[in-house]
Enzyme design. Structure first.
Site, PDB file in Angstrom:
ATOM      1  N   TYR A 184      48.660  58.204  -0.558  1.00 25.18           N
ATOM      2  CA  TYR A 184      49.687  58.615   0.401  1.00 25.18           C
ATOM      3  C   TYR A 184      49.146  59.721   1.314  1.00 25.18           C
ATOM      4  CZ  TYR A 184      53.721  60.761   2.531  1.00 25.18           C
ATOM      5  OH  TYR A 184      54.581  61.274   3.469  1.00 25.18           O
ATOM      6  N   ARG A 231      53.968  73.532  -1.050  1.00 24.72           N
ATOM      7  CA  ARG A 231      54.792  74.620  -0.502  1.00 24.72           C
ATOM      8  C   ARG A 231      56.217  74.175  -0.210  1.00 24.72           C
ATOM      9  NH1 ARG A 231      53.275  75.652   5.362  1.00 24.72           N
ATOM     10  NH2 ARG A 231      54.562  73.781   5.464  1.00 24.72           N
ATOM     11  N   ARG A 253      63.280  63.406  -0.495  1.00 25.63           N
ATOM     12  CA  ARG A 253      62.070  62.602  -0.330  1.00 25.63           C
ATOM     13  C   ARG A 253      60.916  63.421  -0.890  1.00 25.63           C
ATOM     14  NH1 ARG A 253      59.242  59.362   3.428  1.00 25.63           N
ATOM     15  NH2 ARG A 253      58.144  57.989   1.989  1.00 25.63           N
ATOM     16  N   PHE A 268      39.460  75.363  16.218  1.00 18.57           N
ATOM     17  CA  PHE A 268      40.580  74.426  16.082  1.00 18.57           C
ATOM     18  C   PHE A 268      40.671  73.882  14.658  1.00 18.57           C
ATOM     19  CE2 PHE A 268      41.893  69.951  16.106  1.00 18.57           C
ATOM     20  CZ  PHE A 268      43.174  70.051  16.637  1.00 18.57           C
TER      21      PHE A 268
END
Length: 395
Positions: A164, A208, A221, A281
Protein backbone atom coordinates in the site's frame (compact mmCIF):
# COMPACT_ATOMS: atom_id res chain seq x y z
CA UNK A 1 7.92 32.20 25.65
CA UNK A 2 8.86 29.00 23.76
CA UNK A 3 10.14 30.84 20.68
CA UNK A 4 11.88 33.52 22.75
CA UNK A 5 13.88 30.85 24.56
CA UNK A 6 15.19 29.66 21.18
CA UNK A 7 16.41 32.81 19.38
CA UNK A 8 17.86 30.79 16.49
CA UNK A 9 14.33 29.59 15.71
CA UNK A 10 12.98 33.16 15.76
CA UNK A 11 15.47 34.11 13.04
CA UNK A 12 14.51 31.08 10.95
CA UNK A 13 10.81 31.86 11.37
CA UNK A 14 11.32 35.42 10.17
CA UNK A 15 13.20 34.14 7.11
CA UNK A 16 10.40 31.67 6.45
CA UNK A 17 7.78 34.42 6.68
CA UNK A 18 9.73 36.57 4.20
CA UNK A 19 10.10 33.62 1.81
CA UNK A 20 6.35 32.93 2.00
CA UNK A 21 5.64 36.55 1.10
CA UNK A 22 7.97 36.34 -1.89
CA UNK A 23 6.16 33.23 -3.14
CA UNK A 24 2.82 35.03 -3.12
CA UNK A 25 4.31 37.76 -5.29
CA UNK A 26 5.69 35.17 -7.73
CA UNK A 27 2.36 33.51 -8.60
CA UNK A 28 2.11 33.46 -12.44
CA UNK A 29 -0.49 35.72 -14.11
CA UNK A 30 -2.11 33.00 -16.26
CA UNK A 31 -5.32 31.82 -14.60
CA UNK A 32 -4.51 28.10 -14.64
CA UNK A 33 -0.96 28.53 -13.35
CA UNK A 34 -2.13 31.09 -10.81
CA UNK A 35 -4.68 28.56 -9.54
CA UNK A 36 -2.08 25.79 -9.42
CA UNK A 37 0.48 27.71 -7.34
CA UNK A 38 -2.15 29.32 -5.12
CA UNK A 39 -3.68 25.91 -4.45
CA UNK A 40 -0.26 24.42 -3.75
CA UNK A 41 0.24 26.94 -0.94
CA UNK A 42 -3.16 26.09 0.52
CA UNK A 43 -2.72 22.31 0.57
CA UNK A 44 0.98 22.26 1.52
CA UNK A 45 2.76 25.43 2.64
CA UNK A 46 6.08 23.73 3.37
CA UNK A 47 6.08 21.95 0.00
CA UNK A 48 5.23 25.23 -1.74
CA UNK A 49 8.28 26.85 -0.11
CA UNK A 50 10.71 24.13 -1.12
CA UNK A 51 9.40 23.71 -4.67
CA UNK A 52 10.04 27.39 -5.46
CA UNK A 53 13.77 26.76 -5.49
CA UNK A 54 13.58 24.42 -8.48
CA UNK A 55 14.21 25.64 -12.02
CA UNK A 56 11.09 26.99 -13.82
CA UNK A 57 10.29 23.96 -16.03
CA UNK A 58 10.94 21.39 -13.32
CA UNK A 59 9.09 23.53 -10.76
CA UNK A 60 5.99 23.59 -12.96
CA UNK A 61 6.16 19.84 -13.54
CA UNK A 62 6.58 19.02 -9.84
CA UNK A 63 3.78 21.45 -8.90
CA UNK A 64 1.32 19.77 -11.29
CA UNK A 65 2.52 16.28 -10.34
CA UNK A 66 1.82 17.09 -6.69
CA UNK A 67 -1.65 18.53 -7.40
CA UNK A 68 -2.64 15.60 -9.63
CA UNK A 69 -1.67 13.12 -6.91
CA UNK A 70 -3.29 15.27 -4.22
CA UNK A 71 -6.53 15.20 -6.22
CA UNK A 72 -6.24 11.43 -6.64
CA UNK A 73 -5.65 11.12 -2.89
CA UNK A 74 -8.71 13.31 -2.21
CA UNK A 75 -10.89 10.82 -4.09
CA UNK A 76 -9.35 7.92 -2.18
CA UNK A 77 -9.72 9.62 1.21
CA UNK A 78 -13.37 10.67 0.78
CA UNK A 79 -15.17 7.91 2.67
CA UNK A 80 -18.57 9.25 1.58
CA UNK A 81 -18.01 8.14 -2.06
CA UNK A 82 -19.54 4.69 -2.69
CA UNK A 83 -17.00 2.02 -3.61
CA UNK A 84 -18.67 1.31 -6.95
CA UNK A 85 -18.21 4.99 -7.88
CA UNK A 86 -14.76 5.52 -6.35
CA UNK A 87 -12.94 2.55 -7.86
CA UNK A 88 -13.54 3.46 -11.55
CA UNK A 89 -12.53 7.09 -10.88
CA UNK A 90 -9.24 5.96 -9.33
CA UNK A 91 -8.55 3.53 -12.17
CA UNK A 92 -9.28 6.09 -14.89
CA UNK A 93 -7.79 9.16 -13.24
CA UNK A 94 -4.70 9.11 -15.45
CA UNK A 95 -6.97 9.66 -18.46
CA UNK A 96 -8.84 12.55 -16.84
CA UNK A 97 -5.69 14.66 -16.55
CA UNK A 98 -5.78 15.05 -20.37
CA UNK A 99 -9.36 16.33 -20.29
CA UNK A 100 -9.64 20.10 -19.72
CA UNK A 101 -13.34 19.76 -18.87
CA UNK A 102 -13.18 16.97 -16.29
CA UNK A 103 -13.83 17.58 -12.60
CA UNK A 104 -15.42 15.66 -9.75
CA UNK A 105 -16.81 17.28 -6.62
CA UNK A 106 -15.58 15.61 -3.44
CA UNK A 107 -13.39 16.29 -0.42
CA UNK A 108 -13.66 19.26 1.91
CA UNK A 109 -12.30 22.81 2.22
CA UNK A 110 -9.33 23.50 -0.09
CA UNK A 111 -9.41 19.95 -1.44
CA UNK A 112 -12.98 20.45 -2.62
CA UNK A 113 -11.88 23.63 -4.44
CA UNK A 114 -9.06 21.66 -6.06
CA UNK A 115 -11.50 19.00 -7.29
CA UNK A 116 -14.19 21.46 -8.42
CA UNK A 117 -11.67 23.45 -10.45
CA UNK A 118 -9.48 20.58 -11.58
CA UNK A 119 -9.72 21.82 -15.18
CA UNK A 120 -7.08 24.42 -14.30
CA UNK A 121 -4.68 21.63 -13.30
CA UNK A 122 -5.40 19.73 -16.53
CA UNK A 123 -4.80 22.88 -18.60
CA UNK A 124 -1.44 23.43 -16.91
CA UNK A 125 -0.55 19.73 -17.30
CA UNK A 126 -1.10 19.94 -21.05
CA UNK A 127 1.46 22.75 -21.27
CA UNK A 128 4.26 20.62 -19.77
CA UNK A 129 6.91 18.96 -21.91
CA UNK A 130 6.10 15.49 -23.23
CA UNK A 131 8.69 13.80 -20.99
CA UNK A 132 7.10 15.32 -17.90
CA UNK A 133 3.59 14.41 -19.09
CA UNK A 134 4.49 10.76 -19.67
CA UNK A 135 6.13 10.42 -16.27
CA UNK A 136 3.11 11.96 -14.50
CA UNK A 137 0.65 9.84 -16.50
CA UNK A 138 2.52 6.60 -15.74
CA UNK A 139 2.71 7.20 -12.00
CA UNK A 140 -0.93 8.39 -11.82
CA UNK A 141 -2.08 5.25 -13.63
CA UNK A 142 -0.11 2.90 -11.36
CA UNK A 143 -1.08 4.76 -8.19
CA UNK A 144 -4.78 4.87 -9.09
CA UNK A 145 -4.78 1.12 -9.76
CA UNK A 146 -3.06 0.45 -6.43
CA UNK A 147 -5.44 2.69 -4.50
CA UNK A 148 -8.42 0.98 -6.14
CA UNK A 149 -7.04 -2.40 -5.05
CA UNK A 150 -6.89 -1.31 -1.41
CA UNK A 151 -10.37 0.23 -1.43
CA UNK A 152 -11.55 -3.37 -1.53
CA UNK A 153 -8.80 -4.81 0.65
CA UNK A 154 -7.71 -4.22 4.25
CA UNK A 155 -4.07 -3.80 5.26
CA UNK A 156 -3.68 -7.15 7.00
CA UNK A 157 -0.04 -8.18 6.73
CA UNK A 158 3.24 -6.29 6.80
CA UNK A 159 3.47 -7.22 3.13
CA UNK A 160 0.15 -5.45 2.50
CA UNK A 161 1.49 -2.42 4.38
CA UNK A 162 4.60 -2.30 2.21
CA UNK A 163 2.50 -2.70 -0.95
CA UNK A 164 0.00 0.00 0.00
CA UNK A 165 2.76 2.46 0.93
CA UNK A 166 4.48 1.66 -2.37
CA UNK A 167 1.35 2.54 -4.34
CA UNK A 168 0.62 5.81 -2.55
CA UNK A 169 4.17 7.03 -1.83
CA UNK A 170 6.89 4.81 -3.28
CA UNK A 171 5.50 5.58 -6.72
CA UNK A 172 5.79 9.30 -5.89
CA UNK A 173 9.50 8.63 -5.36
CA UNK A 174 9.63 6.87 -8.74
CA UNK A 175 7.84 9.80 -10.39
CA UNK A 176 10.06 12.48 -8.89
CA UNK A 177 13.19 10.58 -9.89
CA UNK A 178 11.84 10.40 -13.45
CA UNK A 179 11.04 14.13 -13.46
CA UNK A 180 14.55 14.96 -12.22
CA UNK A 181 15.98 12.75 -14.97
CA UNK A 182 13.70 14.30 -17.61
CA UNK A 183 14.95 17.74 -16.54
CA UNK A 184 18.50 16.61 -17.36
CA UNK A 185 19.81 17.51 -13.92
CA UNK A 186 20.10 14.07 -12.27
CA UNK A 187 20.92 10.47 -13.12
CA UNK A 188 17.95 8.11 -12.88
CA UNK A 189 17.98 6.76 -9.32
CA UNK A 190 17.44 3.04 -8.63
CA UNK A 191 13.76 2.26 -8.04
CA UNK A 192 14.56 0.62 -4.70
CA UNK A 193 16.00 3.88 -3.32
CA UNK A 194 13.21 6.01 -4.85
CA UNK A 195 10.70 3.66 -3.23
CA UNK A 196 12.31 4.03 0.19
CA UNK A 197 12.23 7.82 -0.09
CA UNK A 198 8.44 7.61 -0.41
CA UNK A 199 7.91 4.83 2.13
CA UNK A 200 9.80 6.60 4.90
CA UNK A 201 7.59 9.69 4.53
CA UNK A 202 4.36 7.71 4.15
CA UNK A 203 4.93 5.39 7.11
CA UNK A 204 5.79 8.38 9.29
CA UNK A 205 2.52 10.07 8.30
CA UNK A 206 0.48 6.89 8.89
CA UNK A 207 2.00 6.52 12.37
CA UNK A 208 1.51 10.18 13.31
CA UNK A 209 -2.08 10.37 11.98
CA UNK A 210 -3.54 7.49 14.04
CA UNK A 211 -6.07 9.59 15.94
CA UNK A 212 -7.20 11.65 12.93
CA UNK A 213 -7.68 8.51 10.80
CA UNK A 214 -9.45 6.43 13.46
CA UNK A 215 -11.92 9.29 14.06
CA UNK A 216 -12.59 9.86 10.34
CA UNK A 217 -16.25 10.66 9.52
CA UNK A 218 -18.41 8.90 8.32
CA UNK A 219 -16.10 5.91 8.86
CA UNK A 220 -12.48 5.39 9.82
CA UNK A 221 -9.84 4.51 7.26
CA UNK A 222 -6.79 2.87 8.86
CA UNK A 223 -3.51 1.63 7.44
CA UNK A 224 -1.77 0.21 10.52
CA UNK A 225 -1.20 -3.46 9.55
CA UNK A 226 -3.19 -6.00 11.55
CA UNK A 227 -0.14 -8.29 11.69
CA UNK A 228 1.53 -5.69 13.92
CA UNK A 229 -1.31 -4.12 15.92
CA UNK A 230 -3.00 -7.46 16.72
CA UNK A 231 0.00 -8.35 18.89
CA UNK A 232 -1.08 -5.57 21.26
CA UNK A 233 -4.90 -5.28 21.05
CA UNK A 234 -8.04 -7.03 19.86
CA UNK A 235 -9.29 -3.93 18.03
CA UNK A 236 -7.30 -1.07 16.56
CA UNK A 237 -9.56 1.54 18.15
CA UNK A 238 -8.67 0.16 21.61
CA UNK A 239 -5.48 2.23 21.52
CA UNK A 240 -7.56 5.42 21.91
CA UNK A 241 -8.45 4.54 25.47
CA UNK A 242 -6.21 5.47 28.37
CA UNK A 243 -6.39 2.05 30.01
CA UNK A 244 -4.62 0.60 26.94
CA UNK A 245 -1.81 3.17 26.88
CA UNK A 246 1.04 0.74 27.58
CA UNK A 247 0.11 -1.61 24.73
CA UNK A 248 -0.66 1.33 22.43
CA UNK A 249 2.83 2.76 22.92
CA UNK A 250 4.42 -0.65 22.36
CA UNK A 251 2.56 -0.95 19.05
CA UNK A 252 3.58 2.58 18.13
CA UNK A 253 7.24 1.76 18.82
CA UNK A 254 6.95 -1.37 16.69
CA UNK A 255 5.74 0.71 13.75
CA UNK A 256 8.41 3.39 14.19
CA UNK A 257 11.05 0.64 14.25
CA UNK A 258 9.58 -0.70 11.01
CA UNK A 259 9.81 2.75 9.37
CA UNK A 260 13.47 3.22 10.36
CA UNK A 261 14.53 0.45 7.98
CA UNK A 262 14.20 2.93 5.09
CA UNK A 263 16.42 5.66 6.56
CA UNK A 264 19.74 4.42 5.16
CA UNK A 265 18.30 4.04 1.65
CA UNK A 266 17.13 7.65 1.91
CA UNK A 267 20.60 8.79 2.91
CA UNK A 268 22.10 6.92 -0.04
CA UNK A 269 19.57 8.46 -2.46
CA UNK A 270 20.21 12.00 -1.23
CA UNK A 271 24.00 11.59 -1.26
CA UNK A 272 23.87 10.96 -5.03
CA UNK A 273 21.96 14.15 -5.91
CA UNK A 274 23.92 16.78 -7.84
CA UNK A 275 21.57 19.75 -8.17
CA UNK A 276 21.44 21.88 -5.01
CA UNK A 277 17.78 22.88 -5.37
CA UNK A 278 16.69 19.27 -5.99
CA UNK A 279 18.80 18.18 -3.03
CA UNK A 280 17.04 20.62 -0.69
CA UNK A 281 13.66 19.69 -2.14
CA UNK A 282 14.32 16.04 -1.26
CA UNK A 283 16.26 16.47 1.97
CA UNK A 284 13.96 18.76 3.95
CA UNK A 285 10.96 16.35 4.06
CA UNK A 286 13.25 13.44 4.99
CA UNK A 287 14.71 15.36 7.93
CA UNK A 288 11.16 16.22 8.98
CA UNK A 289 10.32 12.50 8.82
CA UNK A 290 13.21 11.33 11.02
CA UNK A 291 12.41 14.19 13.41
CA UNK A 292 8.75 13.19 13.57
CA UNK A 293 9.70 9.55 14.18
CA UNK A 294 11.87 10.66 17.09
CA UNK A 295 9.02 12.75 18.55
CA UNK A 296 6.39 10.03 18.11
CA UNK A 297 8.50 7.20 19.48
CA UNK A 298 7.38 6.09 22.94
CA UNK A 299 4.95 9.03 23.03
CA UNK A 300 1.42 8.29 24.20
CA UNK A 301 0.28 11.69 22.91
CA UNK A 302 0.06 10.16 19.42
CA UNK A 303 -3.18 8.61 20.77
CA UNK A 304 -4.40 11.82 22.39
CA UNK A 305 -3.83 14.53 19.78
CA UNK A 306 -1.40 15.83 17.16
CA UNK A 307 2.34 15.27 17.56
CA UNK A 308 4.50 17.33 15.24
CA UNK A 309 7.70 19.34 15.16
CA UNK A 310 7.63 22.92 16.43
CA UNK A 311 7.17 25.55 13.73
CA UNK A 312 10.46 27.13 14.77
CA UNK A 313 12.33 23.86 14.43
CA UNK A 314 10.69 23.25 11.05
CA UNK A 315 11.80 26.72 9.96
CA UNK A 316 15.36 25.91 11.02
CA UNK A 317 15.34 22.69 9.02
CA UNK A 318 14.17 24.59 5.93
CA UNK A 319 16.72 27.38 6.47
CA UNK A 320 19.75 25.31 7.44
CA UNK A 321 19.56 22.25 5.17
CA UNK A 322 22.11 23.04 2.48
CA UNK A 323 24.48 20.08 2.24
CA UNK A 324 24.66 16.34 2.77
CA UNK A 325 26.67 17.05 5.89
CA UNK A 326 23.64 18.92 7.26
CA UNK A 327 21.48 15.88 6.53
CA UNK A 328 23.87 13.46 8.24
CA UNK A 329 24.00 15.74 11.26
CA UNK A 330 20.19 15.99 11.49
CA UNK A 331 19.70 12.23 11.08
CA UNK A 332 22.37 11.54 13.69
CA UNK A 333 20.91 13.94 16.25
CA UNK A 334 17.28 12.89 15.76
CA UNK A 335 18.34 9.23 15.92
CA UNK A 336 20.15 9.99 19.17
CA UNK A 337 16.97 11.61 20.52
CA UNK A 338 14.96 8.52 19.61
CA UNK A 339 17.62 6.28 21.16
CA UNK A 340 17.40 8.19 24.45
CA UNK A 341 13.70 7.28 24.64
CA UNK A 342 14.10 3.52 24.19
CA UNK A 343 12.71 1.60 27.16
CA UNK A 344 14.60 -1.65 27.85
CA UNK A 345 11.26 -3.28 28.67
CA UNK A 346 9.81 -2.51 25.23
CA UNK A 347 9.34 -5.76 23.23
CA UNK A 348 11.23 -4.30 20.26
CA UNK A 349 13.95 -2.43 22.17
CA UNK A 350 16.80 -4.57 20.81
CA UNK A 351 15.69 -4.25 17.18
CA UNK A 352 15.06 -0.51 17.58
CA UNK A 353 18.56 0.01 18.99
CA UNK A 354 20.05 -2.04 16.15
CA UNK A 355 18.35 0.14 13.52
CA UNK A 356 19.21 3.39 15.27
CA UNK A 357 22.83 2.29 15.66
CA UNK A 358 23.00 1.49 11.95
CA UNK A 359 21.70 4.96 11.03
CA UNK A 360 24.13 6.64 13.43
CA UNK A 361 27.03 4.59 12.09
CA UNK A 362 26.25 5.77 8.55
CA UNK A 363 26.14 9.38 9.74
CA UNK A 364 28.87 9.31 12.37
CA UNK A 365 31.93 10.49 10.44
CA UNK A 366 30.01 13.31 8.77
CA UNK A 367 28.24 14.32 11.97
CA UNK A 368 31.41 14.63 14.04
CA UNK A 369 32.97 16.90 11.43
CA UNK A 370 30.12 19.40 11.95
CA UNK A 371 29.04 18.72 15.49
CA UNK A 372 28.88 21.79 17.72
CA UNK A 373 30.29 19.58 20.48
CA UNK A 374 33.51 18.73 18.64
CA UNK A 375 35.50 21.73 19.98
CA UNK A 376 34.38 20.88 23.51
CA UNK A 377 35.42 17.25 23.09
CA UNK A 378 38.80 18.36 21.76
CA UNK A 379 39.31 20.65 24.78
CA UNK A 380 38.46 17.79 27.15
CA UNK A 381 40.96 15.48 25.43
CA UNK A 382 43.69 18.12 25.58
CA UNK A 383 42.92 18.77 29.24
CA UNK A 384 43.16 15.05 30.04
CA UNK A 385 46.48 14.81 28.18
CA UNK A 386 47.81 17.81 30.16
CA UNK A 387 46.72 16.21 33.45
CA UNK A 388 48.41 12.92 32.53
CA UNK A 389 51.65 14.67 31.58
CA UNK A 390 51.43 16.69 34.79
CA UNK A 391 51.08 13.53 36.88
CA UNK A 392 53.98 11.85 35.05
CA UNK A 393 56.15 14.94 35.44
CA UNK A 394 55.58 15.16 39.21
CA UNK A 395 56.65 11.54 39.51
Amino acid sequence: MGALSRPEEVVALVKLRVAAGQIKRQIPPEEHWGFAYSMLQKVSRSFALVIQQLGPDLRNAVCIFYLVLRALDTVEDDTSIPTEVKVPILQEFYRHIYNRDWHYSCGTNNYKVLMDKFHHVSTAFLELGEGYQKAIEEITRRMGAGMAKFICKEVETVGDYEEYCHYVAGLVGYGLSRLFYAAGTEDLAPDSLSNSMGLFLQKTNIIRDYLEDINEIPKSRMFWPREIWSKYANKLEDFKYEENSEKAVQCLNDLVTNALIHAEDCLQYMSALKDHAIFRFCAIPQIMAIGTCALCYNNVNVFRGVVKMRRGLTARVIDETNSMSDVYTAFYEFSSLLESKIDDNDPNATLTRKRVDSIKQTCRGYHLDKSPYKPILLMIVLLLVAIIFGVLYTK
